[in-house]
Design a protein around this motif. Structure first.
Motif, PDB file in Angstrom:
ATOM      1  N   LEU A 180     -23.503  -7.567 -51.365  1.00  0.00           N
ATOM      2  CA  LEU A 180     -23.541  -6.423 -50.581  1.00  0.00           C
ATOM      3  C   LEU A 180     -24.868  -5.088 -50.951  1.00  0.00           C
ATOM      4  O   LEU A 180     -24.601  -5.170 -52.251  1.00  0.00           O
ATOM      5  CB  LEU A 180     -22.340  -5.369 -50.147  1.00  0.00           C
ATOM      6  N   ARG A 181     -25.627  -4.652 -49.963  1.00  0.00           N
ATOM      7  CA  ARG A 181     -26.581  -3.539 -50.703  1.00  0.00           C
ATOM      8  C   ARG A 181     -26.373  -2.471 -49.877  1.00  0.00           C
ATOM      9  O   ARG A 181     -26.519  -2.442 -48.613  1.00  0.00           O
ATOM     10  CB  ARG A 181     -27.817  -4.459 -50.685  1.00  0.00           C
ATOM     11  N   PHE A 182     -26.400  -1.212 -49.822  1.00  0.00           N
ATOM     12  CA  PHE A 182     -25.653   0.351 -49.478  1.00  0.00           C
ATOM     13  C   PHE A 182     -26.709   0.971 -49.690  1.00  0.00           C
ATOM     14  O   PHE A 182     -27.739   1.308 -51.000  1.00  0.00           O
ATOM     15  CB  PHE A 182     -24.901   0.843 -49.967  1.00  0.00           C
ATOM     16  N   THR A 183     -27.564   1.530 -48.673  1.00  0.00           N
ATOM     17  CA  THR A 183     -28.771   2.750 -48.646  1.00  0.00           C
ATOM     18  C   THR A 183     -28.201   4.387 -47.716  1.00  0.00           C
ATOM     19  O   THR A 183     -27.754   3.577 -46.363  1.00  0.00           O
ATOM     20  CB  THR A 183     -29.831   1.927 -48.141  1.00  0.00           C
ATOM     21  N   THR A 184     -28.961   4.486 -48.210  1.00  0.00           N
ATOM     22  CA  THR A 184     -28.786   6.329 -46.780  1.00  0.00           C
ATOM     23  C   THR A 184     -30.022   6.373 -46.464  1.00  0.00           C
ATOM     24  O   THR A 184     -31.160   7.415 -47.171  1.00  0.00           O
ATOM     25  CB  THR A 184     -28.155   6.865 -48.255  1.00  0.00           C
ATOM     26  N   PRO A 185     -31.154   5.910 -45.517  1.00  0.00           N
ATOM     27  CA  PRO A 185     -31.869   6.146 -45.439  1.00  0.00           C
ATOM     28  C   PRO A 185     -32.368   7.653 -45.309  1.00  0.00           C
ATOM     29  O   PRO A 185     -31.346   7.940 -44.442  1.00  0.00           O
ATOM     30  CB  PRO A 185     -32.937   5.743 -45.071  1.00  0.00           C
ATOM     31  N   GLY A 186     -32.996   9.120 -45.173  1.00  0.00           N
ATOM     32  CA  GLY A 186     -33.083  10.015 -44.729  1.00  0.00           C
ATOM     33  C   GLY A 186     -32.571  11.717 -44.961  1.00  0.00           C
ATOM     34  O   GLY A 186     -31.977  12.099 -44.210  1.00  0.00           O
ATOM     35  N   THR A 187     -31.615  10.905 -46.189  1.00  0.00           N
ATOM     36  CA  THR A 187     -30.639  11.953 -46.918  1.00  0.00           C
ATOM     37  C   THR A 187     -30.483  11.668 -48.370  1.00  0.00           C
ATOM     38  O   THR A 187     -30.952  10.408 -48.778  1.00  0.00           O
ATOM     39  CB  THR A 187     -30.090  11.941 -45.850  1.00  0.00           C
ATOM     40  N   LYS A 188     -30.768  12.450 -49.399  1.00  0.00           N
ATOM     41  CA  LYS A 188     -30.174  12.534 -50.509  1.00  0.00           C
ATOM     42  C   LYS A 188     -28.818  12.647 -50.762  1.00  0.00           C
ATOM     43  O   LYS A 188     -28.346  12.776 -52.339  1.00  0.00           O
ATOM     44  CB  LYS A 188     -31.347  13.675 -50.918  1.00  0.00           C
ATOM     45  N   LYS A 189     -27.677  12.282 -49.329  1.00  0.00           N
ATOM     46  CA  LYS A 189     -26.968  13.188 -50.336  1.00  0.00           C
ATOM     47  C   LYS A 189     -25.530  12.230 -50.669  1.00  0.00           C
ATOM     48  O   LYS A 189     -26.275  10.104 -49.902  1.00  0.00           O
ATOM     49  CB  LYS A 189     -26.352  13.888 -48.212  1.00  0.00           C
ATOM     50  N   PRO A 190     -25.379  11.670 -51.310  1.00  0.00           N
ATOM     51  CA  PRO A 190     -24.258  10.623 -52.054  1.00  0.00           C
ATOM     52  C   PRO A 190     -23.513   9.684 -51.302  1.00  0.00           C
ATOM     53  O   PRO A 190     -22.820  10.775 -50.483  1.00  0.00           O
ATOM     54  CB  PRO A 190     -23.982  11.132 -53.491  1.00  0.00           C
ATOM     55  N   LEU A 191     -23.579   8.766 -51.308  1.00  0.00           N
ATOM     56  CA  LEU A 191     -21.998   7.558 -50.224  1.00  0.00           C
ATOM     57  C   LEU A 191     -20.986   7.348 -51.663  1.00  0.00           C
ATOM     58  O   LEU A 191     -21.654   6.346 -52.173  1.00  0.00           O
ATOM     59  CB  LEU A 191     -23.065   6.689 -49.835  1.00  0.00           C
ATOM     60  N   GLN A 192     -20.643   7.760 -51.647  1.00  0.00           N
ATOM     61  CA  GLN A 192     -19.175   7.335 -52.260  1.00  0.00           C
ATOM     62  C   GLN A 192     -18.069   7.200 -51.029  1.00  0.00           C
ATOM     63  O   GLN A 192     -17.263   7.612 -50.933  1.00  0.00           O
ATOM     64  CB  GLN A 192     -18.556   8.651 -53.156  1.00  0.00           C
ATOM     65  N   VAL A 193     -17.643   5.100 -51.479  1.00  0.00           N
ATOM     66  CA  VAL A 193     -16.666   5.024 -50.801  1.00  0.00           C
ATOM     67  C   VAL A 193     -15.655   4.283 -51.444  1.00  0.00           C
ATOM     68  O   VAL A 193     -15.578   4.722 -52.857  1.00  0.00           O
ATOM     69  CB  VAL A 193     -16.976   3.455 -50.291  1.00  0.00           C
ATOM     70  N   SER A 194     -14.830   4.205 -51.262  1.00  0.00           N
ATOM     71  CA  SER A 194     -13.072   4.220 -51.712  1.00  0.00           C
ATOM     72  C   SER A 194     -13.082   2.698 -51.984  1.00  0.00           C
ATOM     73  O   SER A 194     -14.010   1.583 -52.018  1.00  0.00           O
ATOM     74  CB  SER A 194     -11.826   3.836 -51.191  1.00  0.00           C
ATOM     75  N   ARG A 195     -12.929   1.941 -53.528  1.00  0.00           N
ATOM     76  CA  ARG A 195     -13.085   0.426 -53.995  1.00  0.00           C
ATOM     77  C   ARG A 195     -12.254  -0.229 -53.493  1.00  0.00           C
ATOM     78  O   ARG A 195     -12.707  -1.448 -53.342  1.00  0.00           O
ATOM     79  CB  ARG A 195     -12.057   0.644 -55.867  1.00  0.00           C
ATOM     80  N   THR A 196     -10.961   0.262 -52.506  1.00  0.00           N
ATOM     81  CA  THR A 196     -10.912  -0.747 -51.309  1.00  0.00           C
ATOM     82  C   THR A 196     -11.027  -0.873 -49.889  1.00  0.00           C
ATOM     83  O   THR A 196     -10.608  -1.370 -48.645  1.00  0.00           O
ATOM     84  CB  THR A 196      -9.235  -0.118 -51.663  1.00  0.00           C
ATOM     85  N   LEU A 197     -12.181   0.592 -49.990  1.00  0.00           N
ATOM     86  CA  LEU A 197     -12.578   0.689 -48.545  1.00  0.00           C
ATOM     87  C   LEU A 197     -11.667   1.014 -47.580  1.00  0.00           C
ATOM     88  O   LEU A 197     -10.992   0.331 -45.947  1.00  0.00           O
ATOM     89  CB  LEU A 197     -13.412  -1.284 -47.919  1.00  0.00           C
TER      90      LEU A 197
END
Length: 326
Positions: A180-197
């Motif tokens: 899996l690969r996460f990206t956040t185009p259009g923003t510099k804000k971080p994305l922090q997901v929970s370990r268990t989703l």
């Protein structure tokens, strides 16, 4: 005139000689001039027979056991005959031939019912053969061609597949591994997901022309970034969230038990790859479609911050890629 009886011989017993009373009677009769004569002794034959009875029997010598060599020598002809008979029984099938027991091969697929999976999660075996099934209800267009066109880049948090294939271990068993690969185009804000989703894990569906061939939900995600942080002794290594900004990602393992009956992991993984020509250009869609979906509150929060619909915090990715136009 009477004569005295002969003396006892060495082999004679006093019991065969005249007793004192007999001698007294003999002498009295002889002195009186009459008498019936001396008592008659037993014959030599009778004395010999009596001696045999009195003599203790000599113990019989025990028989010497036959040696193994002598036994084999005497039994060799019969052993040879028995060997011929047994061999003939094997040849004619009267005696079944035994073969060394071998370990049962690992199952290539799971049952056609929902079962718990090793490592976590539940299979979608009860949906085998179903077309268009997804554990997380996906919005329209969620399974469209991926990645999006460069002319109109997506905006907000995105999910894509970095790799997928079959991985076999030395024991001959194997799993389908999906990156899996996460990206956040259009923003510099971080994305922090929970370990268990969000406690729900990830869902995977693989569908062929005849419906679902493999599926599972509640699958845990292996987070390499968290493992690296733990190895380096970072203070937030044991945190509940994982930073997947700037191309962060993880891996999902789909075990063989998540496959529908009649399918094996290697063949299914090969059917996820689209055909291509000699130059590597994709010429058509892959035989099987792979869909990975997950949802996490952090995804919805970031979308809201960017002025986008939260969409339930749902993300999805497929193995479809644009096909070159001629």
């Amino acid at each position: 005139m009477s004569s005295l009886p002969p003396a006892e011989g060495p082999d004679e017993s006093p019991s065969e000689s005249p007793s004192d009373e007999q001698w007294e009677a003999f002498l009295r009769d002889a002195m009186e001039g009459g008498g019936a004569g001396a008592p008659k002794e037993a014959s030599a034959r009778d004395r010999l027979a009596a001696a045999r009875v009195r003599r203790p029997r000599r113990p019989r010598r025990p028989r010497r056991p036959r040696s193994a060599t002598a036994w084999l020598a005497s039994a060799a002809p019969w052993t040879a005959v028995a060997a011929v008979v047994v061999f003939g029984a094997f040849q004619t099938g009267l005696i079944p031939r035994s073969s060394p027991s071998s370990p049962a091969p690992a199952p290539a697929s799971g049952p056609a019912e929902a079962v718990s999976l090793p490592g976590g999660g539940t299979s979608d075996g009860d949906q085998c053969g179903t077309k268009g099934y997804h554990h997380f209800p996906l919005p329209a267009g969620a399974t469209a061609v991926e990645p999006p066109s460069a002319a109109s880049p997506a905006f907000g948090p995105q999910l894509s597949l970095s790799h997928y294939g079959y991985a076999a271990d030395p024991e001959g068993e194997g799993d389908i591994v999906i990156g899996l690969r996460f990206t956040t185009p259009g923003t510099k804000k971080p994305l922090q997901v929970s370990r268990t989703l969000g406690g729900e894990g990830a869902a995977v569906e693989i569908e062929g022309p005849d419906g679902l061939v493999a599926g599972a939900h509640g699958l845990p995600v292996i987070w390499p970034s968290a493992a690296r942080a733990s190895a380096s002794g970072a203070s937030d290594a044991s945190g509940a969230s994982v930073d997947v900004s700037d191309g962060g990602g993880g891996e999902i393992v789909v075990p063989a038990e998540a496959l529908c009956p009649g399918h094996d992991g290697d063949s299914v993984a090969k059917s996820l790859v689209p055909p291509a020509d000699s130059t590597g250009t994709v010429t058509g869609p892959p035989p099987y479609r792979l869909v990975v979906s997950l949802r996490d509150p952090a995804v919805g929060t970031l979308r809201t911050t960017l002025g986008l619909p939260a969409g339930g915090g749902l993300l999805s990715a497929v193995n479809l890629v644009p096909v070159a136009r001629s």
